[in-house]
Design an enzyme around this catalytic site. Structure first.
Site, mmCIF file in Angstrom:
data_model
loop_
_atom_site.group_PDB
_atom_site.id
_atom_site.type_symbol
_atom_site.label_atom_id
_atom_site.label_comp_id
_atom_site.label_asym_id
_atom_site.label_seq_id
_atom_site.Cartn_x
_atom_site.Cartn_y
_atom_site.Cartn_z
ATOM 1 N N LYS A 36 -9.015 2.112 -2.589
ATOM 2 C CA LYS A 36 -9.924 1.645 -1.543
ATOM 3 C C LYS A 36 -10.593 0.327 -1.928
ATOM 4 O O LYS A 36 -10.819 -0.527 -1.085
ATOM 5 C CB LYS A 36 -11.006 2.705 -1.296
ATOM 6 C CG LYS A 36 -10.541 3.783 -0.349
ATOM 7 C CD LYS A 36 -11.671 4.714 -0.012
ATOM 8 C CE LYS A 36 -11.929 5.663 -1.151
ATOM 9 N NZ LYS A 36 -12.848 6.755 -0.800
ATOM 10 N N ARG A 54 -1.377 11.932 -8.430
ATOM 11 C CA ARG A 54 -1.711 11.154 -7.245
ATOM 12 C C ARG A 54 -0.449 10.487 -6.705
ATOM 13 O O ARG A 54 0.566 10.384 -7.394
ATOM 14 C CB ARG A 54 -2.800 10.134 -7.531
ATOM 15 C CG ARG A 54 -2.445 9.089 -8.591
ATOM 16 C CD ARG A 54 -3.644 8.218 -8.927
ATOM 17 N NE ARG A 54 -3.932 7.263 -7.878
ATOM 18 C CZ ARG A 54 -5.099 7.230 -7.217
ATOM 19 N NH1 ARG A 54 -6.048 8.082 -7.489
ATOM 20 N NH2 ARG A 54 -5.299 6.325 -6.282
ATOM 21 N N GLU A 102 -15.054 10.071 -0.441
ATOM 22 C CA GLU A 102 -16.285 9.299 -0.477
ATOM 23 C C GLU A 102 -16.230 8.322 0.690
ATOM 24 O O GLU A 102 -15.229 7.599 0.839
ATOM 25 C CB GLU A 102 -16.374 8.525 -1.803
ATOM 26 C CG GLU A 102 -17.692 7.776 -1.889
ATOM 27 C CD GLU A 102 -17.865 6.967 -3.172
ATOM 28 O OE1 GLU A 102 -17.030 7.077 -4.092
ATOM 29 O OE2 GLU A 102 -18.854 6.212 -3.221
HETATM 30 P P1 ATP Z 1 -9.430 5.291 -4.325
HETATM 31 O O1 ATP Z 1 -8.855 5.373 -5.703
HETATM 32 O O2 ATP Z 1 -8.534 4.746 -3.307
HETATM 33 O O3 ATP Z 1 -10.780 4.641 -4.286
HETATM 34 P P2 ATP Z 1 -10.709 7.762 -4.441
HETATM 35 O O4 ATP Z 1 -10.105 8.811 -5.264
HETATM 36 O O5 ATP Z 1 -11.864 7.067 -5.043
HETATM 37 O O6 ATP Z 1 -9.602 6.796 -3.927
HETATM 38 P P3 ATP Z 1 -11.961 9.589 -2.705
HETATM 39 O O7 ATP Z 1 -12.615 9.323 -1.411
HETATM 40 O O8 ATP Z 1 -12.794 10.012 -3.831
HETATM 41 O O9 ATP Z 1 -11.175 8.280 -3.055
HETATM 42 O O10 ATP Z 1 -10.739 10.571 -2.516
HETATM 43 C C1 ATP Z 1 -10.813 11.772 -1.806
HETATM 44 C C2 ATP Z 1 -9.737 12.678 -2.292
HETATM 45 O O11 ATP Z 1 -8.471 12.077 -2.119
HETATM 46 C C3 ATP Z 1 -9.894 12.980 -3.758
HETATM 47 O O12 ATP Z 1 -9.732 14.378 -3.948
HETATM 48 C C4 ATP Z 1 -8.799 12.220 -4.412
HETATM 49 O O13 ATP Z 1 -8.319 12.884 -5.536
HETATM 50 C C5 ATP Z 1 -7.743 12.144 -3.302
HETATM 51 N N1 ATP Z 1 -6.900 10.963 -3.477
HETATM 52 C C6 ATP Z 1 -7.298 9.681 -3.533
HETATM 53 N N2 ATP Z 1 -6.255 8.854 -3.764
HETATM 54 C C7 ATP Z 1 -5.161 9.647 -3.852
HETATM 55 C C8 ATP Z 1 -3.778 9.412 -4.089
HETATM 56 N N3 ATP Z 1 -3.294 8.180 -4.278
HETATM 57 N N4 ATP Z 1 -2.937 10.471 -4.107
HETATM 58 C C9 ATP Z 1 -3.411 11.712 -3.903
HETATM 59 N N5 ATP Z 1 -4.691 12.008 -3.677
HETATM 60 C C10 ATP Z 1 -5.576 11.001 -3.658
HETATM 61 MG MG MG Z 2 -12.927 9.135 -6.007
#
Ligand code: ATP
Ligand code: MG
Length: 563
Positions: free
Chosen positions: A274, A264, A38
């Site tokens: 984020k 994760r 995102e």
């Molecule tokens: P955050 O929790 O930091 O806001 P998010 O999951 O909301 O991260 P996205 O932009 O939706 O951020 O993430 C894009 C991809 O990265 C998703 O498929 C998510 O599962 C993966 N991702 C995010 N954080 C991690 C992590 N700590 N370890 C592995 N994969 C991750």
């Molecule tokens: Mg997300």
């Protein structure tokens, strides 16, 4: 090294096994994965794990990985983030080719799918407020209550959904919900919201839409439209898989990607969210998303991490099903291993103490031959100027030195690496009693550092010629947080655990003069001090500023460790 070569020989994790089986059985002829960020912040080290998995799997199988922006939350998203994400994925060494997509490109199709669901009697417009929907949802032990709007006619639903789309209904007045099962043990299936009204401009579609689809509705359909075969996501989406499958099954779509969840990445002494990283940036706790203390991709890049070291880190931690914490030291070791192999050695004195060699000719400069890497002769040699006045580390002198202190003290002899043996004759103090200068003699017969009579000199220290030194700023970093799990304390904000000494700025470091010409790509080992690179933000022409990437741990450092 390319990403291809690195991953080719690793044993298969459970996801790669599934993919191999699906190819072997003929279920798929080729596979397609995607990385779906995102655009509401910069990528962090957790995303690197997902990028290395999705793009890595594609590289290994000669397949494609799509980069898809999951841009359905217009209030928080921006073009700046879109650009930074593309830059970071490319920098990590991956390529989506022509497969760059945006969920917002599918807004028309998603809308039509929502209309299909209504027509199938599987979605309805609900006027309960957000709070009421939550109250109706029930709990893990109690079933939910059905909305009073649940059984209105298909025609009525179509008409009101059209009004929502046309901007005729105010924000928050109603939502479109899936009609699934208010008693489902999986709470996510209790008539989840699919669309909400938001009078917010979108960074790509502008004011074209005032209804926006929810993540769960968007994601599965975007995957389906792109013919993704394996939709890899983190474990927090495990319960969402039932909804992912319900949407595709109910719409009887021509293909049905398989969602697979993995654990994760969590690293101690940091936060990888984020939302929290954004707080650090906006509240000024760090200098920006690319602050070298941040475990964002851009922060790691500025700090001096190489793409190969991050890929290697991701390969080391592997892909599993169980949540776990990775020690920050594992990441530091990944860059240390890389740089230990590849970084040329140089001399940099971080806390200078002047030494005058009283028996060395006044106006002589010698060029000393120094190896660029003691274990890798192919990295060659360089010359370093030597003269009557040099700087050494202040910590390499001790006034009341214990017996096992093998460096300088009055009357003791030490080796200046690649230069001469010197003996300290006298120390000079300022008014406060601080040692500010040493007077030493050198042994003219010991050029290169070996005593002519074979006498043993145990300690070896680095130095920089004073008149030739590049005097500049060096920045040392420590962990950004003092607590191992800064965001796990329910009663305290993670910001209370910020490390007040995570950044140390040293103004008057003395570096060997060749470092004036450092480029952004260069990385060095300052012997005995760690690995360093140019800080791309703080440096100015003629005034390079250096970041310490990571401290050192090798035999040469140990040999000289303080007693
Ligand atoms: P955050 O929790 O930091 O806001 P998010 O999951 O909301 O991260 P996205 O932009 O939706 O951020 O993430 C894009 C991809 O990265 C998703 O498929 C998510 O599962 C993966 N991702 C995010 N954080 C991690 C992590 N700590 N370890 C592995 N994969 C991750
Ligand atoms: Mg997300």
């Amino acid at each position: 090294m390319t990403a291809e070569k690195e991953t080719a020989t690793k044993p298969l994790d459970f996801i790669r096994q599934i993919i191999a089986e699906d190819l072997a059985s003929g279920k798929h002829q080729t596979i397609v994965t995607r990385f779906p960020p995102e655009p509401n912040g910069f990528l962090h080290i957790g995303h690197a794990k997902s990028i290395c998995l999705n793009f890595g799997v594609a590289v290994e199988n000669n397949a494609t990985c799509h980069l898809r922006f999951d841009d359905t939350n217009p209030g928080k998203e921006s073009t700046e983030y879109v650009e930074s994400i593309q830059r970071d994925v490319r920098w990590l060494g991956f390529d989506w080719g022509s497969h760059l997509y945006y969920a917002s490109d599918y807004f028309d199709q998603l809308h039509d799918f929502a209309v299909d669901l209504i027509n199938k009697g599987k979605a309805y417009v609900c006027h309960l407020s957000g709070g009421e929907i939550r109250e109706h949802r029930g709990t893990l032990t109690e079933p939910g209550k059905e909305s009073p709007y649940r059984n209105r006619s298909i025609e009525e639903n179509l008409a009101i959904f059209a009004q929502m789309k046309n901007g005729e209904i105010e924000e928050g007045a109603c939502v479109l919900r899936a009609k699934i099962d208010m008693a489902s043990p999986n709470i996510i299936l209790r008539d989840p919201v699919l669309y909400r009204i938001m009078n917010t401009s979108h960074h790509r579609t502008g004011d074209q839409w005032c209804i926006y689809p929810m993540y769960d509705f968007t994601h599965c359909l975007s995957d389906m439209l792109e013919k993704i075969t394996h939709s890899l996501c983190t474990l927090e989406f495990e319960n969402n898989r039932a909804l992912y499958d319900w949407v595709l099954d109910t719409l009887a779509t021509p293909n049905h990607p398989r969602q697979i969840e993995f654990a994760r990445l969590n690293i101690n002494y940091t936060v990888t969210s984020k939302r929290k990283l954004l707080q650090l940036v906006t509240e000024g706790h760090v200098s920006g998303w690319d602050d070298p203390r941040m475990l964002t991709i851009s922060g790691l890049r500025r700090r001096g991490y190489t793409p190969a070291s991050i890929r290697s880190f991701c390969a080391t931690i592997g892909i599993g099903k169980r949540e776990s914490w990775i020690d920050m030291g594992v990441l530091e070791n990944a860059i240390r291993d890389d740089l230990n192999q590849n970084a040329p050695r140089v001399f940099g004195v971080l806390d200078p103490l002047k030494v005058v060699l009283t028996n060395y000719p006044e106006n002589l400069t010698e060029e000393m031959v120094a190896q660029n890497h003691p274990q890798i002769p192919e990295l060659g040699e360089r010359t370093v100027p030597f003269s009557r006045e040099i700087y050494i580390e202040a910590s390499d002198f001790m006034e009341d030195a214990p017996k096992k202190f093998f460096r300088l003290s009055v009357g003791r002899e030490v080796r200046l690496r690649y230069a001469y043996l010197i003996t300290c004759q006298e120390m000079i103090k300022d008014d406060q009693g601080k040692v500010v200068e040493l007077r030493c003699t050198y042994d003219p017969e010991s050029k290169g550092g070996t005593a002519p009579d074979g006498r043993k000199v145990k300690g070896t220290i680095h130095w920089v010629s004073a008149p030739h030194a590049l005097r500049t700023e060096v920045r040392l970093y420590d962990r950004l947080f003092t607590a191992e799990y800064p965001d796990m304390d329910k009663d305290r904000s993670f910001k209370e655990f910020l490390n007040p000494t995570s950044l140390t700025i040293l103004q008057d470091c003395m570096l060997e003069p060749g470092l004036l010409n450092t480029t952004n790509e260069d990385r060095f080992q300052f012997e005995r001090q760690g690995y360093f690179c140019l800080d791309t933000v703080e440096s100015a022409p003629g005034r390079p500023v250096f970041n310490r990437i990571v401290t050192l741990r090798d035999s040469w450092a140990k040999l000289n460790e303080p007693v």
